[in-house]
Design an enzyme around this catalytic site. Sequence first.
Site, PDB file in Angstrom:
ATOM      1  N   TYR A 249      12.807  14.181 -19.253  1.00 18.43           N
ATOM      2  CA  TYR A 249      13.698  14.933 -18.355  1.00 18.43           C
ATOM      3  C   TYR A 249      13.608  16.428 -18.662  1.00 18.43           C
ATOM      4  CZ  TYR A 249      18.067  15.990 -15.798  1.00 18.43           C
ATOM      5  OH  TYR A 249      19.008  16.492 -14.925  1.00 18.43           O
TER       6      TYR A 249
ATOM      7  N   LYS B 299      12.203  19.339 -16.166  1.00 19.29           N
ATOM      8  CA  LYS B 299      13.108  20.388 -15.672  1.00 19.29           C
ATOM      9  C   LYS B 299      12.608  21.778 -16.091  1.00 19.29           C
ATOM     10  CE  LYS B 299      15.874  17.499 -13.555  1.00 19.29           C
ATOM     11  NZ  LYS B 299      15.886  17.429 -12.080  1.00 19.29           N
TER      12      LYS B 299
HETATM   13  N1  LIG Z   1      24.696  15.656 -12.729  1.00 14.57           N
HETATM   14  C1  LIG Z   1      24.330  16.586 -13.571  1.00 14.57           C
HETATM   15  O1  LIG Z   1      25.041  16.929 -14.517  1.00 14.57           O
HETATM   16  C2  LIG Z   1      23.022  17.299 -13.359  1.00 14.57           C
HETATM   17  C3  LIG Z   1      22.777  18.468 -14.084  1.00 14.57           C
HETATM   18  C4  LIG Z   1      21.585  19.138 -13.889  1.00 14.57           C
HETATM   19  C5  LIG Z   1      20.678  18.685 -12.968  1.00 14.57           C
HETATM   20  N2  LIG Z   1      20.937  17.547 -12.272  1.00 14.57           N
HETATM   21  C6  LIG Z   1      19.929  17.130 -11.271  1.00 14.57           C
HETATM   22  O2  LIG Z   1      20.545  17.051 -10.012  1.00 14.57           O
HETATM   23  C7  LIG Z   1      19.737  16.214  -9.175  1.00 14.57           C
HETATM   24  C8  LIG Z   1      20.640  15.289  -8.399  1.00 14.57           C
HETATM   25  O3  LIG Z   1      21.248  14.379  -9.320  1.00 14.57           O
HETATM   26  P1  LIG Z   1      22.780  14.009  -9.257  1.00 14.57           P
HETATM   27  O4  LIG Z   1      23.409  14.569 -10.459  1.00 14.57           O
HETATM   28  O5  LIG Z   1      23.352  14.318  -7.926  1.00 14.57           O
HETATM   29  O6  LIG Z   1      22.656  12.437  -9.541  1.00 14.57           O
HETATM   30  P2  LIG Z   1      22.869  11.179  -8.601  1.00 14.57           P
HETATM   31  O7  LIG Z   1      22.368  10.033  -9.407  1.00 14.57           O
HETATM   32  O8  LIG Z   1      24.276  11.133  -8.124  1.00 14.57           O
HETATM   33  O9  LIG Z   1      21.912  11.446  -7.359  1.00 14.57           O
HETATM   34  C9  LIG Z   1      20.516  11.330  -7.474  1.00 14.57           C
HETATM   35  C10 LIG Z   1      19.991  10.596  -6.258  1.00 14.57           C
HETATM   36  O10 LIG Z   1      18.573  10.528  -6.372  1.00 14.57           O
HETATM   37  C11 LIG Z   1      18.166   9.254  -5.918  1.00 14.57           C
HETATM   38  N3  LIG Z   1      16.859   8.910  -6.448  1.00 14.57           N
HETATM   39  C12 LIG Z   1      16.533   8.512  -7.714  1.00 14.57           C
HETATM   40  N4  LIG Z   1      15.226   8.204  -7.784  1.00 14.57           N
HETATM   41  C13 LIG Z   1      14.708   8.422  -6.542  1.00 14.57           C
HETATM   42  C14 LIG Z   1      13.421   8.264  -5.988  1.00 14.57           C
HETATM   43  N5  LIG Z   1      12.386   7.815  -6.720  1.00 14.57           N
HETATM   44  N6  LIG Z   1      13.240   8.581  -4.692  1.00 14.57           N
HETATM   45  C15 LIG Z   1      14.270   9.018  -3.932  1.00 14.57           C
HETATM   46  N7  LIG Z   1      15.534   9.148  -4.396  1.00 14.57           N
HETATM   47  C16 LIG Z   1      15.736   8.865  -5.696  1.00 14.57           C
HETATM   48  C17 LIG Z   1      19.257   8.307  -6.416  1.00 14.57           C
HETATM   49  O11 LIG Z   1      19.242   7.085  -5.705  1.00 14.57           O
HETATM   50  C18 LIG Z   1      20.500   9.148  -6.157  1.00 14.57           C
HETATM   51  O12 LIG Z   1      21.027   8.905  -4.875  1.00 14.57           O
HETATM   52  C19 LIG Z   1      18.746  15.524 -10.095  1.00 14.57           C
HETATM   53  O13 LIG Z   1      17.492  16.138  -9.978  1.00 14.57           O
HETATM   54  C20 LIG Z   1      19.319  15.773 -11.471  1.00 14.57           C
HETATM   55  O14 LIG Z   1      18.331  15.779 -12.467  1.00 14.57           O
HETATM   56  C21 LIG Z   1      22.082  16.853 -12.439  1.00 14.57           C
END
Ligand SMILES: NC(=O)c1ccc[n+]([C@@H]2O[C@H](COP(=O)([O-])OP(=O)(O)OC[C@H]3O[C@@H](n4cnc5c(N)ncnc54)[C@H](O)[C@@H]3O)[C@@H](O)[C@H]2O)c1
Length: 271
Positions: A159, A163
Amino acid sequence: MSSESRVALITGAASGMGLALAKDLLAKGWRVALLDVSPAGASITAELGASATYFYCDVSSWESQAAAFSGTFEKWGRIDFTALNAGIDDKDDLFGPTGDENGQPVKPGLKTVAVDLIAVFYGIRLAMHYFRKHEGRGGKIVITSSDAGLYPLIGVPQYTACKHGLVGLTRSMAPLLKKENITINAVLPAFVPTGLAPPGLVKAWPKENVTPMSTVIKCFNMFIDDDELNGQTGECSQETVYMRKQAEYANESQRWGREEGGKVWALVYPG
Ligand SMILES: NC(=O)c1ccc[n+]([C@@H]2O[C@H](COP(=O)([O-])OP(=O)(O)OC[C@H]3O[C@@H](n4cnc5c(N)ncnc54)[C@H](O)[C@@H]3O)[C@@H](O)[C@H]2O)c1
C-alpha cells in the site's frame, strides 16, 4: 438536466470517498458513472437517480476498466473528469512464511499493486483516450493517493509503495499532459472512517485525529474547479488541505539535473 452537463467517471465509487464524491457532483448537476467491483454498486447507484449510472468494474483488469470507460462514453458522449480512486490495503503478508511445504519460496501475491498502482496507469491511458475526443477541451484526472504516499505506513509495504508511486506518477505526468489541456492531481487523505478501515480501528481512533470526508471532497473540488492546479498533491488532514511540494534538492547539482538537464536531453535526442 442539460445534455451538456459534465460527465464524471469515478472508480471505487460504491463506498467511502468515491461514493461521497459521486453524490457531491450529482448535487452540482454532473452526470456520474460509478465503477466498482462491489456487487452492492448497482443498487447503491440506482438510488442516486437518472444522472448516475453503474458499471461493474475490476480496475485491475484492463478489459474491465476499458469496457466501463467505453460504456460511459457511449452513454453520454463525453468524459470530463476521472477520479482514479479505487484502493485496497495489503492482501498478502510480506512478513509471513516465505516457503511452501517443500521448502520452496512462494511467489508473493501483489494484488494490492495491481489495484492501487497498475490500475491507475490503465485509468490514465483510458482517460487520455476519451479526453482526446474532445478536440482540445482536455479533461481532469484526480488520483486518490494517501498520506501513506508521504509517510510510510509501517507493516503495509505494498500500500505504501503504491501510494508513494502515485505521488511520483502525478508529478511526472503533469507538465506534459498540460500541453493537451489535461490536468492531473492527487488527493492524499489522512485517516477517514470508510469501508477501508476495519470497524475496530474506526472505533478506537481518537476523534481529534479523524479527517472528515468534507476535507477530501473539498480537495477534489479544488482540483476540479481550478485549471491552474496541476501536478499537485493535496494532503487532507483534519479540516485543511495542504498542497505538498516535492522534496528539497540536496544540492545545486540536483536542481540543475531536474530543471535544466532537459536542455542536454534535447541536444542529445532532438525531436
Ligand atoms: N479511508 C482512509 O483513511 C484513506 C486514507 C487515505 C487514502 N485512502 C484511499 O482512498 C481510496 C478510497 O478508499 P475508501 O477509504 O473510500 O475505502 P472504501 O473501501 O470505502 O472504498 C473503496 C472502494 O473501492 C472498491 N474497490 C476495491 N477494489 C476494487 C477493484 N479491483 N476494482 C474496482 N473497485 C474496487 C471497493 O469495492 C470500495 O467500494 C482508496 O484508494 C484508499 O487507498 C483512504
